[in-house]
Design an enzyme around this catalytic site. Structure first.
Site: not given
Length: 304
Positions: A163, A105, A183, A88
């Site tokens: 990740h 996050e 992605r 991200h």
């Protein structure tokens, strides 16, 4: 700023994912679909308000009344297979790409089978060229740091961290309200990749990793970062169950992990149950929570 809107509960919105599950018990007895569900969005913009004056409306439609867009997207993740390898952007990178904001996050591990793991960050010496080549030859996973996880672990996922999540866990994810995901690698599944955008925003080194909890009077601080803090309240028994004051410096929510509690304010009472979020609007200040024996919940809060 103060608000006259009392805390209210949201109905989870279930997101179908190829890596998800059909059976989400004991968290949810049914999802309304026979498809695989990977995520239960607890504070998503499309969640339906279940209590209070806005009952029946979509969460996003009441933003003006609660001081603006809710800053935290809180989810439960149910990976039955590997999630894609992804990344991200941070706020500056997202703005340069025409997005509203980035996505930082964290993951709090609620369930973990033996061998459960996440992949968090790149191994030493991995750059964009090496990662691009590994995607092409199907070895991208080998370039990631694999981190075993157990119940109670908190992991920070800094923007820019490459990740992935392995199967066999249930995670509570707290993040900026953003769904910007690039992605990079998907094990041959027929889904779109965003390799060039992902390589442009990925970072060789970030602050990602496990976070040690800190005991504070009345709760455990699981994480405190720029965009959010997450705290756990539990260990209520027959002698300690009852009203406790839970402060909110900024907007946030309470998420039920077990048992039943009741959130009380001058605007009324709202039941907090497992797998549900009660939104505490900006300016509320604090709420009283009547916690039953065996109850546990977390406070997810954005800065004031």
């Amino acid at each position: 700023m103060t608000t006259s809107v009392a805390p209210f509960r949201l109905k989870p919105w279930f997101s179908e994912r190829v890596w998800g599950r059909q059976d989400l018990r004991p968290w949810y007895s049914e999802t309304g679909t026979k498809e695989l569900v990977g995520e239960a969005w607890l504070t998503g913009p499309q969640c339906i308000i279940e209590t209070g004056e806005f009952s029946g409306r979509e969460f996003a439609s009441v933003a003006a009344q609660i001081g603006g867009e809710f800053p935290l997207l809180v989810k439960l993740l149910f990976p039955n297979e590997k999630l894609s390898v992804q990344v991200h952007p941070d706020d500056a990178q997202a703005a340069a790409m025409g997005e509203v904001r980035g996505k930082t996050e964290c993951w709090y591990v609620l369930e973990a089978e033996p061998g459960a793991y996440v992949s968090l960050g790149l191994k030493d010496g991995v750059d964009a060229a090496k990662f691009r080549a590994a995607v092409a030859d199907g070895t991208a996973e080998d370039l990631l740091r694999q981190v075993p996880v157990s119940v109670g672990d908190m992991l920070f996922v800094d923007a820019g961290t490459v990740h992935a999540i392995g199967p066999g866990s249930v995670l509570l994810e707290t993040q900026q309200t953003s769904d910007v995901t690039y992605r990079l690698y998907d094990y041959g599944r027929p889904r779109e990749l965003h390799l060039e955008k992902g390589l442009a925003v990925m970072k060789a080194q970030t602050a990602a990793g496990k976070v040690s909890p800190k005991k504070i009077d009345g709760f455990v601080r699981l994480i405190e970062q720029k965009y959010f803090s997450v705290d756990r309240f539990d260990r209520f028994d027959a002698s300690t169950a009852g009203n406790i004051q839970v402060a909110f410096d900024g907007p946030g929510c309470l998420v039920g992990l077990s048992g039943t509690s009741v959130v009380k304010t001058s605007g009324g009472e709202v039941e907090l149950t497992t797998g549900r979020a009660v939104v505490v609007p900006k300016g509320t200040g604090s709420v009283a929570v009547a916690a039953g024996a065996g109850a546990a919940f977390v406070r997810c809060m954005a800065p004031a």
